[in-house]
Design a protein around this motif. Structure first.
Motif, PDB file in Angstrom:
ATOM      1  N   GLU A 109      22.389 -38.015  -2.053  1.00 40.91           N
ATOM      2  CA  GLU A 109      21.732 -38.892  -3.025  1.00 40.91           C
ATOM      3  C   GLU A 109      20.432 -39.452  -2.466  1.00 40.91           C
ATOM      4  OE1 GLU A 109      24.331 -41.982  -4.394  1.00 40.91           O
ATOM      5  OE2 GLU A 109      24.751 -40.881  -6.233  1.00 40.91           O
ATOM      6  N   LYS A 110      20.454 -39.852  -1.188  1.00 40.76           N
ATOM      7  CA  LYS A 110      19.246 -40.387  -0.557  1.00 40.76           C
ATOM      8  C   LYS A 110      18.151 -39.337  -0.530  1.00 40.76           C
ATOM      9  CE  LYS A 110      21.310 -43.935   2.419  1.00 40.76           C
ATOM     10  NZ  LYS A 110      21.571 -44.345   3.823  1.00 40.76           N
ATOM     11  N   GLY A 111      18.542 -38.088  -0.241  1.00 38.98           N
ATOM     12  CA  GLY A 111      17.565 -37.004  -0.213  1.00 38.98           C
ATOM     13  C   GLY A 111      16.933 -36.787  -1.575  1.00 38.98           C
ATOM     14  N   GLU A 112      17.756 -36.850  -2.630  1.00 35.57           N
ATOM     15  CA  GLU A 112      17.239 -36.666  -3.987  1.00 35.57           C
ATOM     16  C   GLU A 112      16.309 -37.815  -4.379  1.00 35.57           C
ATOM     17  OE1 GLU A 112      20.596 -36.261  -6.508  1.00 35.57           O
ATOM     18  OE2 GLU A 112      21.066 -34.205  -5.874  1.00 35.57           O
ATOM     19  N   ILE A 113      16.685 -39.033  -3.961  1.00 39.95           N
ATOM     20  CA  ILE A 113      15.860 -40.198  -4.278  1.00 39.95           C
ATOM     21  C   ILE A 113      14.508 -40.102  -3.582  1.00 39.95           C
ATOM     22  CG2 ILE A 113      15.636 -42.692  -3.923  1.00 39.95           C
ATOM     23  CD1 ILE A 113      18.691 -42.871  -4.336  1.00 39.95           C
ATOM     24  N   GLN A 114      14.528 -39.691  -2.305  1.00 40.57           N
ATOM     25  CA  GLN A 114      13.284 -39.558  -1.554  1.00 40.57           C
ATOM     26  C   GLN A 114      12.390 -38.475  -2.153  1.00 40.57           C
ATOM     27  OE1 GLN A 114      11.967 -41.355   0.966  1.00 40.57           O
ATOM     28  NE2 GLN A 114      13.684 -42.759   0.746  1.00 40.57           N
ATOM     29  N   ALA A 115      13.012 -37.369  -2.559  1.00 46.37           N
ATOM     30  CA  ALA A 115      12.244 -36.282  -3.159  1.00 46.37           C
ATOM     31  C   ALA A 115      11.604 -36.723  -4.471  1.00 46.37           C
ATOM     32  CB  ALA A 115      13.136 -35.070  -3.387  1.00 46.37           C
ATOM     33  N   GLN A 116      12.371 -37.464  -5.281  1.00 41.65           N
ATOM     34  CA  GLN A 116      11.849 -37.969  -6.551  1.00 41.65           C
ATOM     35  C   GLN A 116      10.723 -38.966  -6.323  1.00 41.65           C
ATOM     36  OE1 GLN A 116      12.806 -36.949  -9.755  1.00 41.65           O
ATOM     37  NE2 GLN A 116      10.940 -38.086 -10.244  1.00 41.65           N
ATOM     38  N   LYS A 117      10.875 -39.805  -5.278  1.00 40.97           N
ATOM     39  CA  LYS A 117       9.848 -40.790  -4.958  1.00 40.97           C
ATOM     40  C   LYS A 117       8.544 -40.105  -4.571  1.00 40.97           C
ATOM     41  CE  LYS A 117       8.841 -44.742  -1.958  1.00 40.97           C
ATOM     42  NZ  LYS A 117       9.314 -45.580  -0.830  1.00 40.97           N
ATOM     43  N   LYS A 118       8.644 -39.048  -3.742  1.00 46.69           N
ATOM     44  CA  LYS A 118       7.453 -38.307  -3.335  1.00 46.69           C
ATOM     45  C   LYS A 118       6.764 -37.662  -4.544  1.00 46.69           C
ATOM     46  CE  LYS A 118       7.394 -38.917   1.122  1.00 46.69           C
ATOM     47  NZ  LYS A 118       6.255 -39.622   1.784  1.00 46.69           N
TER      48      LYS A 118
END
Length: 234
Positions: A114-123
Motif C-alpha cells: 500500500e505504501k508503494g502504491e501511495i508513493q507511486a501515486q504521489k509521484k
C-alpha cells in the motif's frame, strides 16, 4: 493501519483469508504447496480442529504424509506457523496450530504494498503539477519556476491538488504569475486551508462578500463581472 486490530479481524473472519493469502503468499516466500498446506490448516481450524494430523492434511492433497510432515516442519521452523502447547482447566495438555505468524507477515507485506502504491501515486500527482503549469503558461518552465514548485511540494508541503487549485484561481483572476500563485498558497495555509473543497468554499464566501459590498457601494451600476480576490494586495 492498526495492525493489532487487523489481525483480530483476520481471526474473527472479517477479512477474506483465501484471497488475502493468494495475493501475497509468493511475495512473503511461500511456495504453492506450502500455501495450500496452510490453507488446509486454516480450514481445519475454522471447523474446530485446531491440530489436524499430517495424515488428515495429506489426505486432502496430492502429497504423501511424509512430504506433508516435512512441509509443516519447515513452515514452523521458518516462522510461518506456530505450534502452541497448553493445558485445559481439567489439566489436560493439548497442542494446536496458530496462524498468527502468517497473518502478521501477510499484513506487513500488504502495508508495504500500500505504501508503494501511495508513493507511486504521489509521484504521478506531483509530475502532473509541472505539466499543468506548462500547459497554462504555454511554454516550458524555467529552472527557477521548477524550483519554486518543488519548494511548494517539499518545503511547504502543499498537496498537488491544492497547487493546481491555486493555479486555476490565478487563471480565473487574470493574474497568471508565480508571485500571485505563491501568495494564494500562503493565504490558504495561513487560514488553515488544506483541501480543494476548503479553498473553493473560502473563495465562494469571499466573492459573495465582495459582490455584496459592490452592490452597496455602487447601487446604480450594474455589472455581470465576477469579483476575484487580489491576493497580492491582501
Amino acid at each position: 493501519m492498526d495492525k493489532k486490530m487487523f489481525l483480530s479481524w483476520i481471526e474473527e473472519g472479517v477479512v477474506p483469508i483465501p484471497s488475502f493469502l493468494f495475493t501475497y503468499y509468493k511475495k512473503i516466500g511461500l511456495t504453492d504447496l506450502e500455501c495450500m498446506v496452510l490453507l488446509h490448516i486454516y480450514t481445519f481450524i475454522k471447523k474446530g480442529n485446531d491440530f489436524p494430523t499430517h495424515v488428515e492434511i495429506a489426505e486432502r492433497m496430492c502429497i504423501s504424509t511424509e512430504k506433508c510432515a516435512q512441509l509443516i516442519g519447515s513452515l514452523v521452523q521458518r516462522g510461518y506457523l506456530q505450534i502452541i502447547n497448553g493445558k485445559t482447566a481439567d489439566d489436560i495438555y493439548f497442542e494446536k496450530y496458530s496462524l498468527q505468524p502468517l497473518w502478521s507477515r501477510l499484513l506487513d507485506e500488504h502495508i508495504l504494498n500500500e505504501k508503494g502504491e501511495i508513493q507511486a501515486q504521489k509521484k504521478e500527482d506531483e509530475g502532473n503539477v509541472f505539466t499543468m503549469f506548462e500547459q497554462e503558461f504555454a511554454r516550458p518552465l524555467s529552472p527557477i519556476e521548477i524550483e519554486t514548485i518543488t519548494m511548494w511540494l517539499d518545503n511547504d508541503h502543499h498537496e498537488p491538488s491544492l497547487i493546481k487549485a491555486a493555479l486555476k484561481e490565478a487563471v480565473m483572476s487574470g493574474k497568471l504569475n508565480f508571485r500571485y500563485i505563491d501568495r494564494i498558497l500562503f493565504e490558504w495555509k495561513k487560514n488553515g486551508i488544506k483541501t480543494v473543497e476548503q479553498a473553493q468554499e473560502h473563495g465562494r464566501k469571499f466573492r459573495i462578500h465582495q459582490q455584496q459590498k459592490r452592490n452597496l457601494d455602487e447601487p446604480r451600476k450594474r455589472t455581470d463581472s465576477i469579483p476575484f480576490y487580489n491576493w497580492l494586495e491582501n
